[in-house]
Write a protein that holds these residues in place. Structure first.
Motif, mmCIF file in Angstrom:
data_model
loop_
_atom_site.group_PDB
_atom_site.id
_atom_site.type_symbol
_atom_site.label_atom_id
_atom_site.label_comp_id
_atom_site.label_asym_id
_atom_site.label_seq_id
_atom_site.Cartn_x
_atom_site.Cartn_y
_atom_site.Cartn_z
ATOM 1 N N GLY A 263 33.574 24.470 1.904
ATOM 2 C CA GLY A 263 34.593 24.865 2.901
ATOM 3 C C GLY A 263 34.639 23.640 3.994
ATOM 4 O O GLY A 263 34.385 22.595 3.825
ATOM 5 N N LEU A 264 35.363 23.829 4.991
ATOM 6 C CA LEU A 264 35.649 22.734 6.030
ATOM 7 C C LEU A 264 34.174 22.293 6.844
ATOM 8 O O LEU A 264 34.155 21.259 7.127
ATOM 9 C CB LEU A 264 36.606 23.381 7.134
ATOM 10 C CG LEU A 264 37.954 23.539 6.401
ATOM 11 C CD1 LEU A 264 38.816 24.144 7.658
ATOM 12 C CD2 LEU A 264 38.762 22.050 6.081
ATOM 13 N N ALA A 265 33.429 23.293 6.989
ATOM 14 C CA ALA A 265 32.105 23.280 7.773
ATOM 15 C C ALA A 265 30.905 24.008 6.891
ATOM 16 O O ALA A 265 30.701 25.154 7.297
ATOM 17 C CB ALA A 265 32.360 23.569 9.245
ATOM 18 N N PRO A 266 30.719 23.655 5.760
ATOM 19 C CA PRO A 266 29.772 24.329 4.764
ATOM 20 C C PRO A 266 28.445 24.614 5.438
ATOM 21 O O PRO A 266 27.704 25.429 5.068
ATOM 22 C CB PRO A 266 29.581 23.652 3.573
ATOM 23 C CG PRO A 266 30.138 22.258 3.998
ATOM 24 C CD PRO A 266 31.020 22.388 5.090
ATOM 25 N N LEU B 168 28.658 31.350 11.245
ATOM 26 C CA LEU B 168 29.916 32.068 11.725
ATOM 27 C C LEU B 168 29.215 33.218 12.437
ATOM 28 O O LEU B 168 28.068 33.939 11.946
ATOM 29 C CB LEU B 168 30.829 32.333 10.544
ATOM 30 C CG LEU B 168 31.452 31.279 9.809
ATOM 31 C CD1 LEU B 168 32.520 32.024 9.010
ATOM 32 C CD2 LEU B 168 32.168 30.480 11.046
ATOM 33 N N THR B 169 29.804 33.884 13.237
ATOM 34 C CA THR B 169 29.777 35.169 13.703
ATOM 35 C C THR B 169 30.824 36.060 13.349
ATOM 36 O O THR B 169 32.221 35.472 13.611
ATOM 37 C CB THR B 169 29.353 35.258 15.117
ATOM 38 O OG1 THR B 169 28.409 34.291 15.635
ATOM 39 C CG2 THR B 169 29.238 36.644 15.752
ATOM 40 N N SER B 170 30.476 37.150 12.542
ATOM 41 C CA SER B 170 31.779 38.008 12.262
ATOM 42 C C SER B 170 31.982 38.830 13.283
ATOM 43 O O SER B 170 31.186 39.583 13.509
ATOM 44 C CB SER B 170 31.444 38.594 10.851
ATOM 45 O OG SER B 170 32.397 39.722 10.600
ATOM 46 N N ILE C 133 35.812 28.471 5.980
ATOM 47 C CA ILE C 133 35.120 27.676 6.742
ATOM 48 C C ILE C 133 33.865 27.448 6.197
ATOM 49 O O ILE C 133 33.368 26.093 6.170
ATOM 50 C CB ILE C 133 34.962 28.381 8.127
ATOM 51 C CG1 ILE C 133 36.283 28.441 8.876
ATOM 52 C CG2 ILE C 133 34.045 27.708 9.282
ATOM 53 C CD1 ILE C 133 36.214 29.461 9.981
ATOM 54 N N VAL C 134 32.760 28.301 5.917
ATOM 55 C CA VAL C 134 31.638 27.762 5.505
ATOM 56 C C VAL C 134 31.367 27.861 3.626
ATOM 57 O O VAL C 134 30.274 27.942 3.409
ATOM 58 C CB VAL C 134 30.476 28.573 6.230
ATOM 59 C CG1 VAL C 134 30.579 28.640 7.690
ATOM 60 C CG2 VAL C 134 30.743 30.228 5.586
ATOM 61 N N GLY C 135 32.530 28.200 2.994
ATOM 62 C CA GLY C 135 32.238 28.348 1.502
ATOM 63 C C GLY C 135 31.556 27.069 0.947
ATOM 64 O O GLY C 135 31.590 25.839 1.492
ATOM 65 N N HIS D 106 38.385 35.842 3.529
ATOM 66 C CA HIS D 106 39.254 34.753 3.045
ATOM 67 C C HIS D 106 38.721 33.711 4.362
ATOM 68 O O HIS D 106 38.482 32.564 3.737
ATOM 69 C CB HIS D 106 40.546 35.156 3.369
ATOM 70 C CG HIS D 106 41.538 34.126 2.888
ATOM 71 N ND1 HIS D 106 42.810 34.180 2.449
ATOM 72 C CD2 HIS D 106 41.185 32.629 2.842
ATOM 73 C CE1 HIS D 106 43.346 33.142 2.024
ATOM 74 N NE2 HIS D 106 42.203 32.165 2.319
ATOM 75 N N MET D 107 38.856 33.694 5.483
ATOM 76 C CA MET D 107 38.414 32.839 6.481
ATOM 77 C C MET D 107 37.367 32.173 6.364
ATOM 78 O O MET D 107 37.015 31.111 6.544
ATOM 79 C CB MET D 107 38.858 33.331 7.939
ATOM 80 C CG MET D 107 40.268 33.607 7.971
ATOM 81 S SD MET D 107 41.455 32.268 7.523
ATOM 82 C CE MET D 107 41.167 30.969 8.948
ATOM 83 N N ALA D 108 35.880 33.183 6.427
ATOM 84 C CA ALA D 108 34.852 32.584 6.054
ATOM 85 C C ALA D 108 34.687 31.609 5.030
ATOM 86 O O ALA D 108 33.949 30.688 5.169
ATOM 87 C CB ALA D 108 33.884 33.967 6.153
#
Length: 97
Positions: A62-65, A69-71, A51-53, A46-48
């Motif tokens: 997302g906010l920063a497509p 990200l590092t999971s 952010i990058v959706g 959900h969070m990913a």
């Protein structure tokens, strides 16, 4: 239904796998080969997505497509307080994947 992926978040439309790097699994589930790196609660996926959706079919962005990200898995299917989020923050601050 749980879907195991190499990067720790469930494969969903608009979440580019190339932008999510697999970090460590610090959760209590890391001892189980079937659950290691698997987003059993759904929060990381959900969070990913937030952010990058980047889903061109729906126009959701997302906010920063373009971010990467590092999971880092810290939670389990049964959420509970633990010290693993602090360990994840330390890992992120001291590691460059």
């Amino acid at each position: 239904m749980l879907r195991k992926t190499w990067f720790g978040v469930a494969p969903v439309a608009g979440l580019p796998a190339a932008q999510v790097v697999n970090g460590p699994d610090l959760s209590f589930e890391s001892q189980s080969a079937d659950l290691r790196y698997l987003d059993t609660y759904g929060h990381g996926t959900h969070m990913a997505g937030i952010i990058v959706g980047n889903d061109t079919a729906t126009g959701t962005v997302g906010l920063a497509p373009k971010a990467k990200l590092t999971s880092v898995k810290v939670g389990t299917a049964a959420p509970a307080a633990s010290r693993t989020p602090a360990a994840a923050a330390t890992w992120c601050a001291t590691t460059s994947p």
